[in-house]
Enzyme design. Structure first.
Site, short mmCIF file in Angstrom:
data_model
loop_
_atom_site.label_atom_id
_atom_site.label_comp_id
_atom_site.label_asym_id
_atom_site.label_seq_id
_atom_site.Cartn_x
_atom_site.Cartn_y
_atom_site.Cartn_z
N TYR A 1 0.82 -1.20 0.00
CA TYR A 1 0.00 0.00 0.00
C TYR A 1 0.86 1.26 0.00
CZ TYR A 1 -3.55 -3.37 1.62
OH TYR A 1 -4.39 -4.45 1.78
N SER B 1 -13.07 -5.20 2.67
CA SER B 1 -14.14 -4.59 1.87
C SER B 1 -15.52 -5.10 2.29
CB SER B 1 -13.92 -4.84 0.37
OG SER B 1 -12.76 -4.20 -0.08
N PRO B 2 -15.82 -5.11 3.60
CA PRO B 2 -17.13 -5.61 4.05
C PRO B 2 -18.27 -4.70 3.63
CG PRO B 2 -15.98 -4.61 5.89
CD PRO B 2 -14.99 -4.66 4.75
N GLY C 1 -18.33 -3.43 0.48
CA GLY C 1 -18.29 -3.38 -0.98
C GLY C 1 -17.58 -2.15 -1.50
N ARG C 2 -16.40 -1.86 -0.93
CA ARG C 2 -15.63 -0.66 -1.29
C ARG C 2 -16.46 0.61 -1.18
NH1 ARG C 2 -13.66 -5.00 -3.72
NH2 ARG C 2 -11.41 -5.28 -3.66
N GLY C 3 -17.29 0.61 -0.13
CA GLY C 3 -18.11 1.78 0.16
C GLY C 3 -19.45 1.81 -0.54
N PHE C 4 -19.63 0.95 -1.55
CA PHE C 4 -20.86 1.01 -2.35
C PHE C 4 -22.10 0.71 -1.52
CE2 PHE C 4 -24.03 -0.81 -5.25
CZ PHE C 4 -24.12 0.23 -6.17
#
Length: 328
Positions: free
Chosen positions: A57, A203-204, A206-209
């Protein structure tokens, strides 16, 4: 504010929710070290002690950032980092799991983090050219030397997990797991539970979606990784918004946000599950921690899963190239 309970990844005690730190250096536009540091400090103050990073990262920047942020507070932190990506952004992707590289990567991470040991050391991606027995054997040497306390794998298949665990106990498996990514439930989760390996969903949300914040890609930085991910492109984002709309209806009925409901669903997957939602903002951190207060009945869970059936998600979770680096 919520008291953050303890959960166990194998024998490793951690806060029931961790903090994914990737976005502080990588993938989501320009970084702001001061804001990120303040978020890390707030996490520790709240009792979120499980910090997750990787040498990949920001080409090491994220480890350096965390090292500075936890200086003087090391004893409050369960520190997890990863290795395996031997190339940097803009270069052809190279995964290395050979014994020499394991040691080289660990020594470099220890220097950047400014610590004398790593609590949980993950293989970020499996190197298919190297037997997993060699990789984990070299990681086990680090445990014997006191440089690493526990071992983990990321995005590994059930078969690889079994082989790795036979060499040295694996404490945790980190993979993507959320309402719209449930692949691990078929084989990986059962094997981990059979072997006593904890589960760390990244990503619980969904990458913020799944928070409902993103109705389009407008406003996202040009360098935001979501601009190249299938679920956000080619009209898939618009189709996936129907899932968010249904989640928002259920969330409103419970008096919470869609994001808090989606994260609470992950938290309810089991006492051996410790999600690591990522954020660089204190407000979003506090919203994520508040998901621990959301109680869901069996009927609630069924309603959430009916509203967000994984087989109706439009688009794959990675592009074709990235999928080739997922062990399977």
């Amino acid at each position: 504010m919520t008291h953050v309970p303890t959960r166990y990844l194998g024998e490793l005690a951690v806060s029931a929710q961790g903090l994914g730190c990737m976005g502080m250096s990588h993938g989501y536009g320009a970084s702001d070290d001061a804001r990120s540091t303040a978020t890390i400090h707030r996490a520790l103050d709240l009792g979120v002690n499980f910090l997750d990073t990787s040498d990949f990262y920001g080409a090491g920047h994220n480890e350096e950032l965390i090292g500075r942020a936890i200086a003087g507070r090391r004893d409050e932190v369960v520190l997890a980092t990863k290795f395996g990506f031997a190339s940097r952004l803009g270069e052809p992707t190279v995964i290395r799991g050979d014994a020499a590289y394991v040691r080289q990567a660990c020594e470099a991470s220890l220097r950047r983090l400014g610590v004398d040991h790593i609590d949980l050391y993950y293989l970020h991606r499996v190197d298919r050219r190297v037997p997993i027995e060699e990789t984990v054997g070299a990681m086990a040497d680090l445990v014997r030397e006191g440089k690493v306390r526990h071992l983990g794998l990321s995005e590994a298949s059930a078969g690889t997990i079994r082989r790795a665990h036979a060499v040295h106990p694996i404490t945790a498996l980190q993979s993507e797991w959320s309402l719209w990514t449930r692949d691990v439930e078929r084989e990986v989760v059962p094997v981990c539970r059979e072997l006593g390996i904890g589960l760390v969903p990244f990503s619980p949300l969904g990458r913020g979606f799944l928070t409902g914040r993103y109705q389009s890609l407008d406003g996202l930085p040009e360098t935001d990784l979501r601009r190249g991910q299938p679920r956000f492109t080619d009209g898939n984002l618009e189709r996936n918004l129907a899932i968010v709309a249904r989640l928002e209806e259920l969330a409103a009925a419970k008096g919470v946000t869609a994001g808090r409901l989606a994260l609470a669903w992950v938290q309810h997957r089991g006492e051996d599950v410790v999600p690591i939602p990522g954020t660089r903002r204190i407000a979003y951190l506090e919203e994520n921690v508040a998901a621990l207060d959301v109680e869901l009945s069996a009927e609630d869970l069924a309603a959430i899963e009916a509203a967000a059936p994984a087989d109706q998600v439009a688009g794959s979770r990675y592009d074709a190239t990235s999928l080739t680096f997922v062990d399977g």
